[in-house]
Design an enzyme around this catalytic site. Sequence first.
Site, PDB file in Angstrom:
ATOM      1  CG  HIS A 259      -1.780   1.176   1.394  1.00 55.20           C
ATOM      2  ND1 HIS A 259      -3.123   1.178   1.038  1.00 55.20           N
ATOM      3  CD2 HIS A 259      -1.528   2.432   1.872  1.00 55.20           C
ATOM      4  CE1 HIS A 259      -3.639   2.368   1.281  1.00 55.20           C
ATOM      5  NE2 HIS A 259      -2.693   3.153   1.793  1.00 55.20           N
ATOM      6  CD  GLU A 260       1.485   3.673   3.742  1.00 54.10           C
ATOM      7  OE1 GLU A 260       1.709   4.738   3.106  1.00 54.10           O
ATOM      8  OE2 GLU A 260       0.463   3.516   4.436  1.00 54.10           O
ATOM      9  CG  HIS A 263       0.332   6.443  -0.632  1.00 54.80           C
ATOM     10  ND1 HIS A 263      -0.693   7.169  -1.185  1.00 54.80           N
ATOM     11  CD2 HIS A 263      -0.204   5.777   0.429  1.00 54.80           C
ATOM     12  CE1 HIS A 263      -1.809   6.958  -0.491  1.00 54.80           C
ATOM     13  NE2 HIS A 263      -1.539   6.119   0.483  1.00 54.80           N
ATOM     14  CD  GLU A 289      -5.078   6.850   0.761  1.00 52.75           C
ATOM     15  OE1 GLU A 289      -4.831   5.626   0.642  1.00 52.75           O
ATOM     16  OE2 GLU A 289      -4.420   7.593   1.500  1.00 52.75           O
TER      17      GLU A 289
END
Length: 494
Positions: A259-260, A263, A289
């Site tokens: 997930h990170e 980003h 997101e």
Amino acid sequence: MLQRYEDWKFKMSSYQMALNIISIDKMTVAPVNGSNYRDKRTAFLAGELFSIETDASMIEVLKAIQADESLEEYLRKEAMLYEREMQKTLCIPKDEYIAFAELCDASYDAWHKAKLENNYAIFEPYLKKVIETKKKFYGYRKSDLSIYNQMLNDFEPGMNVEKYDAFFDVVKTHLVPLIHEVTQAKQINTSFLEKKYPIELQKKFMDETLLPYLAFTSDWGYQNETEHPFTSWTCEQDCRVTTKYVEDNLLSAIFSTIHETGHAWYEHNIDPKYDGSILSEGVSSGMHESQSRFCENYLGKERAFWIHLYPKLQELFVEQLKDVSFDQFMDAMNASCPSLVRTEADELTYPIHVMIRYEIEKGLFDGSISTEGLDQTWNAMYKKYLGVDVTSATDGILQDVHWSDGSFGYFPTYALGSAFASQFYQSMKEEMDVEKALASNNYLECMNWLKENIHQYGCRYEADTILNMVCHTGFDPMSYVNYLEKKYRKLYNL
């Protein structure tokens, strides 16, 4: 004029870089006992940046740049965005801004302590004061919009309560009954994921297998640990991510990392000519997101993603996974079961976690919900929508860091971003062989597609424009619920 403008941007980006690095340090490795000394000086630096950002003499420069058609379009867009942001903060007295920056640092410390001690009462007075201050600041704007609508618009331009209510109505109408069906169906065995997985071995998998697979390399990226995973950056060649290791939850650190780094890839792939300017950020929180949720779920939970990775995982955790087939692992990874913690929730129940936070935020700002007893309000909503009993504030009201710095209006973008991602995923599959790329250890090919179609533009275009450029249509929440219904009906033979 242009030189003055460039000098102004450079000063702002210098202060912002320093503040970002200090913030990363605070939330990862900085000694807790030094927080009071650091926080006062951090607040001072935030005040100096505030003075530069709100230099009223720059307004005429920004207007002149916007009106100069001889300049490149992106420079005029950049000046427009700067002026828009300046108008939001010019009305706030500097001393109050500095005091709020200091309050947010203290609020973070109180949240962290409260979470570790499972005691909402430690955090409540800080949360109350943060909310009161945010109301005051938004009141200074003299806007015709409600305070919460202003907050929603700040994080996702063009969004408001009416639009989010409509979106969450679609989510609730389609997914709550499906969640009930899945809960009543024959359950998938996930017990092996909750065995003891030594953290040192988890870190070995992370460093030697997962991060290299994600092409997250040390020449532009860095990973650390923190209580609540986040991503920060100073420029497109310096992106920092964090994760959290949990001994009895194998997938926690894995998926927070996927997930990170989603980003981070977004920031890394933005056109470097935007570095140091407002354009060097994602167009909106929902769009940001969408990229992290895209990587976490639409890529990270694909079978092809794990063809290369699962054998490596089995080699490290022989005792825990020796009798677990690839198919069993994939089914367990994608299984759905109502749970307490948003960041570890499955795809199907995840938007309900977000909806609960959205409903609470609306109540906090229309006066129907108070910070006093908010933990009990939280617990009641989890029981109502997900049917789970919250027995710990740590896994309940205190699980997320966002409210400690006043980021109200951010949570809905997690669900919105998940929905955006479903449309991007469909377009990607139409244009490239996603499974082949993932199975052949070529994750970078997927990132390059995202760069070409989304990332490179940074904040140059609005979210609706990006959606139309990539998907040739506007936002369609049914794409999201159809994706989830198809996936989970197949997984549970419904």
